[in-house]
Design an enzyme around this catalytic site. Structure first.
Site, PDB file in Angstrom:
ATOM      1  N   ARG A  61       0.711  -1.097  -0.400  1.00  0.00           N
ATOM      2  CA  ARG A  61      -0.412   0.047   0.076  1.00  0.00           C
ATOM      3  C   ARG A  61       0.450   1.315   0.133  1.00  0.00           C
ATOM      4  O   ARG A  61       2.250   1.079   0.543  1.00  0.00           O
ATOM      5  CB  ARG A  61      -0.733   0.072   1.013  1.00  0.00           C
ATOM      6  CG  ARG A  61      -2.172  -0.936   0.862  1.00  0.00           C
ATOM      7  CD  ARG A  61      -2.329  -0.997   2.696  1.00  0.00           C
ATOM      8  NE  ARG A  61      -2.053  -1.647   3.578  1.00  0.00           N
ATOM      9  CZ  ARG A  61      -2.019  -0.241   4.877  1.00  0.00           C
ATOM     10  NH1 ARG A  61      -1.737   0.444   4.801  1.00  0.00           N
ATOM     11  NH2 ARG A  61      -0.578  -1.012   5.490  1.00  0.00           N
ATOM     12  N   LYS A 201      -9.032  -2.352  -0.371  1.00  0.00           N
ATOM     13  CA  LYS A 201      -9.249  -1.652   1.162  1.00  0.00           C
ATOM     14  C   LYS A 201      -9.527  -0.047   1.274  1.00  0.00           C
ATOM     15  O   LYS A 201     -10.351   0.435   2.152  1.00  0.00           O
ATOM     16  CB  LYS A 201      -7.500  -1.467   1.194  1.00  0.00           C
ATOM     17  CG  LYS A 201      -6.818  -2.681   2.608  1.00  0.00           C
ATOM     18  CD  LYS A 201      -7.657  -3.150   3.260  1.00  0.00           C
ATOM     19  CE  LYS A 201      -7.007  -3.967   4.096  1.00  0.00           C
ATOM     20  NZ  LYS A 201      -7.062  -4.460   4.856  1.00  0.00           N
ATOM     21  N   HIS A 220     -11.270  -4.807  11.365  1.00  0.00           N
ATOM     22  CA  HIS A 220     -10.341  -5.253  10.440  1.00  0.00           C
ATOM     23  C   HIS A 220      -9.985  -6.416  11.667  1.00  0.00           C
ATOM     24  O   HIS A 220      -8.917  -6.629  11.963  1.00  0.00           O
ATOM     25  CB  HIS A 220      -8.837  -4.534  10.590  1.00  0.00           C
ATOM     26  CG  HIS A 220      -7.967  -5.260   9.786  1.00  0.00           C
ATOM     27  ND1 HIS A 220      -6.629  -4.859  10.186  1.00  0.00           N
ATOM     28  CD2 HIS A 220      -7.542  -5.570   8.272  1.00  0.00           C
ATOM     29  CE1 HIS A 220      -5.800  -5.499   9.069  1.00  0.00           C
ATOM     30  NE2 HIS A 220      -6.531  -5.396   8.156  1.00  0.00           N
ATOM     31  N   SER A 238      -1.085  -7.053   8.919  1.00  0.00           N
ATOM     32  CA  SER A 238      -0.563  -8.660   7.588  1.00  0.00           C
ATOM     33  C   SER A 238       0.571  -8.765   8.952  1.00  0.00           C
ATOM     34  O   SER A 238       1.467  -8.122   9.523  1.00  0.00           O
ATOM     35  CB  SER A 238      -0.337  -7.864   7.025  1.00  0.00           C
ATOM     36  OG  SER A 238       0.556  -8.371   6.063  1.00  0.00           O
ATOM     37  N   LYS A 242      -2.825 -13.958  11.326  1.00  0.00           N
ATOM     38  CA  LYS A 242      -4.435 -13.316  10.927  1.00  0.00           C
ATOM     39  C   LYS A 242      -5.374 -14.541  10.323  1.00  0.00           C
ATOM     40  O   LYS A 242      -6.239 -15.115  10.567  1.00  0.00           O
ATOM     41  CB  LYS A 242      -4.639 -12.344  10.657  1.00  0.00           C
ATOM     42  CG  LYS A 242      -6.854 -11.656  11.274  1.00  0.00           C
ATOM     43  CD  LYS A 242      -6.747 -10.182  11.082  1.00  0.00           C
ATOM     44  CE  LYS A 242      -6.435  -9.908  10.295  1.00  0.00           C
ATOM     45  NZ  LYS A 242      -6.818  -9.891   8.547  1.00  0.00           N
ATOM     46  N   THR A 243      -4.971 -14.475   9.446  1.00  0.00           N
ATOM     47  CA  THR A 243      -5.097 -15.423   7.933  1.00  0.00           C
ATOM     48  C   THR A 243      -4.964 -16.762   8.399  1.00  0.00           C
ATOM     49  O   THR A 243      -5.842 -17.701   8.331  1.00  0.00           O
ATOM     50  CB  THR A 243      -4.637 -14.835   6.257  1.00  0.00           C
ATOM     51  OG1 THR A 243      -5.160 -13.181   6.349  1.00  0.00           O
ATOM     52  CG2 THR A 243      -5.266 -16.179   5.436  1.00  0.00           C
ATOM     53  N   ASP A 257     -10.958 -10.842   6.265  1.00  0.00           N
ATOM     54  CA  ASP A 257     -10.193  -9.735   6.826  1.00  0.00           C
ATOM     55  C   ASP A 257     -11.088  -8.674   7.075  1.00  0.00           C
ATOM     56  O   ASP A 257     -10.788  -7.680   8.104  1.00  0.00           O
ATOM     57  CB  ASP A 257      -9.438  -9.362   5.755  1.00  0.00           C
ATOM     58  CG  ASP A 257      -8.644  -8.314   5.580  1.00  0.00           C
ATOM     59  OD1 ASP A 257      -7.701  -8.409   6.935  1.00  0.00           O
ATOM     60  OD2 ASP A 257      -7.814  -7.560   5.275  1.00  0.00           O
ATOM     61  N   ARG A 323       1.264 -11.746  -2.253  1.00  0.00           N
ATOM     62  CA  ARG A 323      -0.218 -12.126  -2.013  1.00  0.00           C
ATOM     63  C   ARG A 323      -0.853 -13.612  -3.226  1.00  0.00           C
ATOM     64  O   ARG A 323      -0.858 -13.758  -4.033  1.00  0.00           O
ATOM     65  CB  ARG A 323      -0.545 -11.294  -1.634  1.00  0.00           C
ATOM     66  CG  ARG A 323      -0.308 -10.472  -0.966  1.00  0.00           C
ATOM     67  CD  ARG A 323      -1.074 -10.385   0.456  1.00  0.00           C
ATOM     68  NE  ARG A 323      -0.482  -9.412   1.198  1.00  0.00           N
ATOM     69  CZ  ARG A 323      -0.938  -8.846   2.868  1.00  0.00           C
ATOM     70  NH1 ARG A 323      -2.310 -10.362   3.037  1.00  0.00           N
ATOM     71  NH2 ARG A 323      -0.636  -8.598   2.933  1.00  0.00           N
TER      72      ARG A 323
END
Length: 536
Positions: A61, A201, A220, A238, A242-243, A257, A323
């Site tokens: 980003r 996003k 989030h 990130s 989390k994933t 997410d 990704r």
């Protein structure tokens, strides 16, 4: 969410772009988009049929290039310390130039949904000259049935053009790259970057602004459901897991997410996953690995073997932030509705680069909000431009770049939800033990999964525990299957004095960071660590 007010504006914009385009193909399915992307030379196929794209110099980003239009609606609501303001006149000029540059271009449009709860659902239209970006967002948002596209009226319109170059002097922006949101008209402009994460996003940033006015807490986080119908939330930036941790073969995944928490429970904002793939392995993360090796998954900046076209997930030569974007339906153990009941557990994930925090701790509601507002973790290499190694960072609500309102707005909402739901709250550290980053070692996924499972099952509610003298939270003394020494970070360090110095350093950072929130809620501020205790 002001959707009705903006539908006419978005429809008019979409029509103007379509009428001015060379051609526009709406709602192509994945095979057609893959075919078009290959024909246009936008990327290549892996051995398994995943589409592999190179995003160029932007592999993460660009938060400094994000703007929100300052107007009557946003003036007193937006967290301006976090987001640059753009005057309406400059945005309109930028919009006009966007539309003009797309003129005569062959475009791809996708009409999708954001929000699995029909009460809070938005119609999102994305228009781009890039077939693979259209495939990306089709994988990530909710795909309506063909019958549901009749009379589709966009509540949100996103114009995306990675080849557009903004003019700072003309458009009032900082560089040739721009992500501009008009929250009154729900129009988003993304130009000068091919990093696809900016598209998803921007939807979340818009949702974050409007949802609280409907009594919905935007989050989030990932979410899943256990066999007993217990929902768990996983907050984390990130690289914190989390994933990975929410994609559990023993629990049904609600979403990867972005979610909302309403009076009715939890709902997914998306219809897909955007998983990190660096060092991805079939053994450690079989579900994500399988999804990354399927037809029409989008792989960003993943290196392929020149001869076999097999992806090398260990190769970070382009970026650490590789990704995979894939639709949720490719996973076996996933919710088909995207909704779940009121959460029973709230998990805050962090990757502690200092090696100070325990691998798991039980939090009081006040401590949970303190750590939610703090959002401490290690910024993982590659997530943003210029970050080449993990750095300690604080990101409010575990997602400050996407928080359109002040963090205390979301903190108050979460505090209310936790108290009403009686949810258990946990802090899980997936970072370092036995020393700081560079000296210690990363806590294993195996140990983290075991500790998480014990927390979600209720196993840790009544076990013997200690009160951490610095952070004040409860830490279990023993958990079956995990070495007891791991639960006490100081014991894992060879040099105890060095640990104490690191602990004091981290506490000082917490206190300094929280000064901006302390006045908003004294009770929450008191729930944080104390430097005086650490020094002792």
């Amino acid at each position: 969410m002001r959707a009705e007010m903006n539908a006419t504006t978005c429809q008019s914009l979409a029509r103007a772009v379509a009428e001015n385009a060379g051609s526009i193909r709406f709602n192509d399915a994945a095979p057609l988009l893959v075919e078009a992307a290959i024909a246009r030379g936008e990327g290549q196929l892996s051995a398994d049929g995943a589409f592999v794209a190179d995003t160029g110099k932007f592999t993460g980003r660009s938060p400094s290039d994000k703007f929100i239009v300052r107007d009557e609606l946003t003036e007193n609501l937006v967290w301006w310390d976090n987001t640059a303001a753009l005057e309406r006149e400059k945005f309109d000029l930028l919009l006009s130039d966007f539309v003009a540059e797309l003129g005569g271009t062959d475009l791809f449009g996708q009409q999708l949904l954001a929000g699995a709860d029909l009460k809070h659902q938005l119609n999102v239209e994305v228009i781009t000259p890039s077939a693979w970006h259209a495939l990306f967002i089709r994988n990530l948002l909710i795909r309506p049935a063909r019958a549901g596209l009749d009379g589709f009226a966009p509540d949100v319109t996103i114009l995306h053009n990675p080849n557009f170059k903004a003019d700072p002097a003309r458009h009032g922006v900082r560089s040739e790259t721009v992500i501009a949101l008009d929250l009154s008209r729900n129009i988003v402009l993304i130009g000068g970057t091919a990093y696809a994460g900016e598209i998803k996003k921007s939807v979340f940033s818009l949702f974050n602004f409007h949802a609280p006015s409907d009594g919905v807490l935007p989050m989030h986080c990932s979410a899943n459901i256990g066999k007993e119908g217990d929902t768990a939330l996983f907050f984390g930036l990130s690289g914190t897991g989390k994933t990975t941790l929410s994609t559990d073969p023993n629990r049904v995944l609600i979403g990867d997410d972005e979610h909302g928490w309403s009076d009715d429970g939890v709902f997914n904002l998306e219809g897909g996953c955007y998983a990190k793939t660096i060092n991805l392995s079939q053994r450690a993360e079989p579900e994500i690995y399988g999804a990354a090796k399927r037809f029409a998954t989008v792989l960003e900046n993943v290196v392929l073997d020149a001869a076999s076209r097999e992806p090398d997930f260990d190769d970070a030569s382009k970026t650490e932030n590789t990704r995979a974007a894939y639709p949720l339906y490719v996973l076996d153990n996933v919710s088909r509705t995207g909704v779940g009941p009121t959460p029973a557990n709230v998990v805050l994930l962090t990757a502690d680069a200092f090696g100070v925090l325990p691998p798991i701790a039980r939090l009081s509601p006040e401590q949970a909000i303190y750590h939610f507002l703090s959002g401490y973790t290690a910024k993982v290499a590659g997530t943003e431009r210029g970050v080449t190694e993990p750095q300690a960072t604080f990101s409010a609500c575990f997602g400050a770049p996407f928080m359109s309102l002040h963090p205390t707005v979301y903190g108050r909402m979460l505090k209310k939800r936790i108290r009403e739901s009686l949810a258990e709250c946990w802090l899980i550290n997936t970072g370092w033990t036995g020393g700081a980053y560079g000296e210690g070692q990363r806590i294993s996924i195996k140990d983290t999964r075991r500790l998480l499972g014990a927390a979600l099952s209720g196993e840790l509610i009544n076990v013997p525990s200690r009160i951490d003298p610095v952070f004040g939270f409860q830490v279990p003394l023993a958990v079956e299957g995990v070495e007891s020494q791991l639960l006490s970070p100081r014991d894992t360090w060879a040099d105890k004095d060095a640990y104490d110095r690191q602990s004091a350093k981290l506490v000082a950072l917490f206190e300094e960071n929280f000064e901006k929130f302390a006045a908003a809620d004294v009770q929450i501020a008191e729930a944080g660590p104390r430097l005086a205790v650490a020094a002792e």
